[in-house]
Design an enzyme around this catalytic site. Structure first.
Site, short mmCIF file in Angstrom:
data_model
loop_
_atom_site.label_atom_id
_atom_site.label_comp_id
_atom_site.label_asym_id
_atom_site.label_seq_id
_atom_site.Cartn_x
_atom_site.Cartn_y
_atom_site.Cartn_z
N LYS A 146 -5.27 74.73 12.32
CA LYS A 146 -6.67 75.15 12.31
C LYS A 146 -6.95 76.19 13.39
O LYS A 146 -7.74 77.12 13.19
CB LYS A 146 -7.57 73.93 12.51
CG LYS A 146 -7.63 73.00 11.30
CD LYS A 146 -8.39 71.72 11.60
CE LYS A 146 -8.38 70.81 10.37
NZ LYS A 146 -8.90 69.46 10.68
N GLU A 159 -7.57 64.21 15.71
CA GLU A 159 -6.40 63.92 14.91
C GLU A 159 -5.15 63.96 15.75
O GLU A 159 -5.01 64.80 16.61
CB GLU A 159 -6.30 64.93 13.77
CG GLU A 159 -7.31 64.66 12.66
CD GLU A 159 -7.11 65.55 11.48
OE1 GLU A 159 -6.16 66.37 11.49
OE2 GLU A 159 -7.87 65.44 10.52
N GLY A 174 -0.17 70.10 9.71
CA GLY A 174 -1.47 69.48 9.86
C GLY A 174 -2.44 70.33 10.67
O GLY A 174 -2.31 71.56 10.77
N SER A 175 -3.39 69.66 11.31
CA SER A 175 -4.56 70.33 11.89
C SER A 175 -4.26 71.27 13.04
O SER A 175 -5.15 72.03 13.46
CB SER A 175 -5.58 69.28 12.34
OG SER A 175 -6.11 68.59 11.23
N VAL A 176 -3.06 71.23 13.59
CA VAL A 176 -2.71 72.19 14.64
C VAL A 176 -2.89 73.62 14.14
O VAL A 176 -3.21 74.54 14.91
CB VAL A 176 -1.28 71.92 15.14
CG1 VAL A 176 -0.25 72.24 14.07
CG2 VAL A 176 -0.98 72.68 16.41
#
Length: 458
Positions: free
Chosen positions: A191, A458, A187-189
């Site tokens: 990014k 998030e 997931g967004s980690v």
């Protein structure tokens, strides 16, 4: 004429001598058995961990605690549940799981292995994970604490666990060292790692501005954001608001080979960096990336990692752009390679500190201390489809933010309550770093009262 020189008296003497010899032998044997019983431990007591020749080698933590000791047939695990999945256990012929299996040959030769683990940190992290799993009714959780400069693993925890002294009574799924084995979409980690790559390539700057509506049609799909934000965001704000739309803006003109090269350098899709059974993760070859798959991978979907890979990758930012291979054996020199420039890493640390302080400060850090990091919340594929009820909740970060000493990665699977990464994974990071800061004796800074926070990410 045949003479008989054997007299009856001689016979009696010989018989008496034989009897005396026999009784002497019996007495000696009885004495030997008695001595053996006096020197051997009772059957229900532990074997002394300093037993002599023929003893299997010991596993010893960096803080001097014995994790495994004694001969193969009577192997003992004095720390019980602490690091049980990592340490493993033995059977009649040798090591069956964990380090007991990986280093079976050395241990059979009586060699002692000195590990990088700190049982104080390990025990604290295991308890923090157990509390979080109970509070959110999650399936399981993992976390790894790594020393930033050396790559030394201070804790590698998976919950729920088991007592290594009673491994036969535990279900095999509890033996599993999930921190190294289990693969998941982070997931967004991710990014943060994508932005670092693009900064390093000169394809964006922290203050470059992009049009970022709350949703966007891109490569035939609709990309949505969750956290409300302005219609135009700087790169640093794309991280702050964890904007998926913003990430599509960042990567839409980037050749797939560029991002693939960085993801590979971070260790994604590569064999595990430790001599342990571990997952490689999934990273498609660059030629198999399309516009949509590149976009989704830029925010951590369509690829998989392990917690071990995640902590090593995020450590690149903490460690001035250098990847150092994680280490479990004390004193072993890590392999190192440059992934980001020192300037890029410093810029990312500043941005990730802002992500925390402007977003989820109270959930990720203690008053008086500064950290940097990023959360993630990814839907889990169940029966071939992304589930709307099962999530992998992640956080990766470092402490202190300006000169990191430790990098920590956390993953919680299947939390039924408070499943967002900011709700469950970030507080685990906060509580784990509290233990690290206490052990290091790092005092808090005097801070002004904190501004009101949104606590939304998030």
């Amino acid at each position: 004429m045949r003479h008989n020189f054997f007299r009856a008296s001689d016979y009696r003497v010989a018989r008496r001598a034989s009897l005396i010899a026999f009784l002497t032998l019996i007495s000696f044997m009885a004495l030997a058995v008695t001595l053996a019983q006096l020197t051997a431990p009772p059957q229900d007591s532990p074997v002394p961990l300093h037993a002599g020749a023929g003893t299997r080698g010991r596993l010893v933590s960096a803080d001097g605690q014995i994790l495994a000791g004694g001969p193969l047939q009577r192997r003992q695990y004095p720390q019980g549940t602490v690091a049980a999945q990592l340490v493993g256990f033995v059977g009649a012929a040798g090591g069956l799981e964990g380090l007991e299996r990986v280093y079976d040959a050395q241990l059979q030769r009586g060699e002692t292995l000195n590990l990088t683990l700190d049982t104080r940190v390990q025990a604290a992290v295991e308890q923090i994970l157990a509390d979080a799993v109970a509070r959110t009714d999650a399936q399981y959780a993992t976390a790894i604490v790594m020393e930033t400069r050396t790559g030394d693993i201070k804790a590698m925890a998976s919950t729920p666990g088991f007592d290594a002294n009673a491994w036969r009574g535990a279900s095999p799924d509890r033996w599993r060292n999930r921190a190294a084995l289990d693969e998941y979409e982070p997931g967004s980690v991710v990014k943060a790692l994508t932005v670092a790559a693009l900064l390093n390539e000169g394809r964006t700057t922290p203050d470059t501005v992009y049009d970022t509506p709350m949703w966007r049609r891109y490569a035939g799909a609709t990309i949505n954001d969750i956290v409300g934000h302005p219609k135009r965001l700087k790169t640093r704000q794309i991280l702050r608001y964890s904007s998926n739309v913003g990430m599509t803006r960042l990567v839409e003109d980037v050749p797939p080979a560029v991002l693939h090269r960085y993801f590979t350098a971070y260790g994604f899709g590569q064999p595990g960096p430790l001599a342990l059974p571990s997952g490689d993760g999934l990273l498609l070859e660059a030629e198999d990336w399309g516009a949509l798959s590149q976009a989704t991978m830029s925010f951590g979907q369509g690829m998989t990692v392990t917690t071990l890979q995640l902590v090593a990758a995020f450590n690149v930012i903490a460690n001035n752009g250098l990847y150092v291979s994680p280490q479990l054996i004390l004193g072993k020199r890590p392999q190192a390679r440059r992934v980001l420039s020192t300037a890029t890493a410093a810029s990312m640390r500043e941005m990730l500190h802002s992500v925390i302080d402007e977003g989820i400060q109270s959930r990720a850090e203690l008053p008086g201390y500064h950290v940097g990091g990023k959360t993630g919340t990814a839907q889990v594929v169940v029966d071939g489809r992304y589930s709307s009820q099962v999530f992998s909740s992640t956080f990766a970060g470092f402490v202190p933010a300006d000169q990191p000493l430790f990098t920590v990665a956390v993953m919680v699977r299947g939390a039924k309550r408070e499943y967002q990464g900011s709700q469950v994974a970030a507080p685990i990071f906060r509580d784990a770093t509290a233990t690290l800061l206490s052990l290091q004796g790092i005092p808090p800074r005097v801070e002004r009262p904190r501004a009101q926070q949104r606590d939304k990410e998030e």
